[in-house]
Design an enzyme around this catalytic site. Structure first.
Site, mmCIF file in Angstrom:
data_model
loop_
_atom_site.group_PDB
_atom_site.id
_atom_site.type_symbol
_atom_site.label_atom_id
_atom_site.label_comp_id
_atom_site.label_asym_id
_atom_site.label_seq_id
_atom_site.Cartn_x
_atom_site.Cartn_y
_atom_site.Cartn_z
ATOM 1 C CG HIS A 1 -1.971 -1.054 1.170
ATOM 2 N ND1 HIS A 1 -3.316 -0.786 1.312
ATOM 3 C CD2 HIS A 1 -1.892 -2.402 0.998
ATOM 4 C CE1 HIS A 1 -4.010 -1.906 1.232
ATOM 5 N NE2 HIS A 1 -3.159 -2.904 1.048
ATOM 6 C CG ASP B 1 -5.725 1.813 2.539
ATOM 7 O OD1 ASP B 1 -5.431 2.009 3.727
ATOM 8 O OD2 ASP B 1 -4.875 1.568 1.661
#
Length: 362
Positions: free
Chosen positions: A18, A115
């Site tokens: 990520h 997220d």
């Protein structure tokens, strides 16, 4: 507020899978003069600083990840934690809320990308900041102002339209945000080994550092590569219960494979390997699919050696209709993605969408 230049904050999940895509997007935004404040685990900073191409505009804000009982001492990222303990790492991330709130309150960015941090919208609403979500998690999508996805309409248009309809909010697309082609040369040991094989003949398999297989599944996969008859390079972490790749390999595997296969248990220079002429179409295998070919599974859900071998042969066979179809499709998308103008247009369109989102919220 001058909306011609944005100030965005990034708060990705605590995993390099990520961190890196967020930083690629940050570089694209900074390339256009936008300011980025990037929140991340303190321990991840040394590995990411060299990937910051615009240190004058991208500023890192290290977070101290609090210890949670059950996590290894000093664990800060998903790389430090076995997958079954990721729930505890999520709890540790949640415990950074006060740090994150303080940073965002002082910075007052225009937009926050996140997220796993479902509590980000509760902070941004107090600040009058927009929360765009950079991910696909349902809870966060419900609370965010907009949804941002690293894709394009050409690839996943129907999925993005579905998201917009389902959540009744804008879906903003960044484009694929591909990594820049590195100037570095492939290390001699990889280059020399790959050149032993014909162009387009080597199968490359990578699962990423976050995936650890059970030993039985690992061995079944290795036997599948052996059965395929093609040269292969596999980059996987050692399976559960094994400290090294060597001890996990099927009995007699090394002797039977010889120089045809290389199973590596550490980091590999993936971008440079995929560029190598010996690697099949720049194609890699991931957890479930080889390009667009579903890998057969047994009743127990495991990928069997026969199913994997069949899938590899069907994709790599230049004489088959399917193999040619996969190759032609790959060439088509490679030509599209490699065009800098095309990628720039996607990012420019994404920035315009962000600016419109801000203007419409005034």
């Amino acid at each position: 507020m001058d909306t011609s230049k944005l100030h965005v904050a990034m708060f990705p999940w605590l995993a390099f899978g990520h961190f890196i895509p967020y930083l690629r997007l940050s570089n694209k935004l900074a390339e256009r003069g936008h300011k980025v404040s990037y929140l991340l685990a303190k321990g991840a900073l040394p590995k990411l600083q060299q990937l910051n191409h615009h240190p004058d505009l991208i500023h890192f804000f290290p977070l101290v990840i609090p210890h949670v009982d059950g996590l290894p001492s000093g664990a800060e990222t998903a790389s430090d934690v076995p997958f079954p303990l990721h729930d505890l790492l999520i709890s540790a991330m949640d415990n950074t809320k006060d740090q994150v709130e303080t940073i965002l309150t002082n910075l007052k960015p225009d937009i926050v990308f996140f997220d796993f941090g479902q509590w980000i919208p509760s902070i941004t609403r107090q600040l009058g900041t927009k929360g765009s979500l950079y991910g696909r998690l349902t809870g966060s999508m419900k609370e965010s102002d907009a949804i941002a996805v690293r894709t394009c309409h050409e690839i996943e248009g129907s999925f993005c339209d579905y998201l917009a309809q389902q959540y009744s909010k804008p879906v903003l697309l960044t484009g694929p945000v591909l990594p820049e082609t590195p100037d570095a040369q492939l290390e001699e040991k990889w280059d020399k080994w790959l050149y032993k094989f014909d162009p387009g003949s080597v199968v490359y398999c990578a699962f990423g550092s976050q995936i650890t297989l059970q030993k039985e599944q690992f061995q079944e996969m290795m036997l599948g590569f052996e059965l395929s008859g093609f040269p292969f390079l596999v980059a996987l972490t050692p399976p559960h219960g094994c400290s090294t790749i060597g001890e996990a390999l099927p009995e007699g595997f090394k002797g039977r494979i010889g120089e045809r296969g290389w199973v590596h248990g550490g980091w590999v220079p993936q971008t440079l390997i995929l560029k190598h002429p010996s690697v099949g179409y720049g194609c890699k295998i991931n957890g479930r699919r080889i390009e667009a070919i579903e890998v057969g599974r047994g009743l127990d859900g495991m990928i069997g050696k026969e199913g994997l071998s069949k899938a590899i042969k069907s994709v790599m066979d230049n004489e088959s209709e399917l193999g040619n179809s996969v190759k032609n499709n790959h060439v088509k998308w490679k030509n599209i993605f490699s065009g800098k103008n095309w990628q720039d247009e996607k990012i420019d369109g994404f920035v315009q969408d962000l600016q419109f989102l801000l203007e419409s919220g005034k």
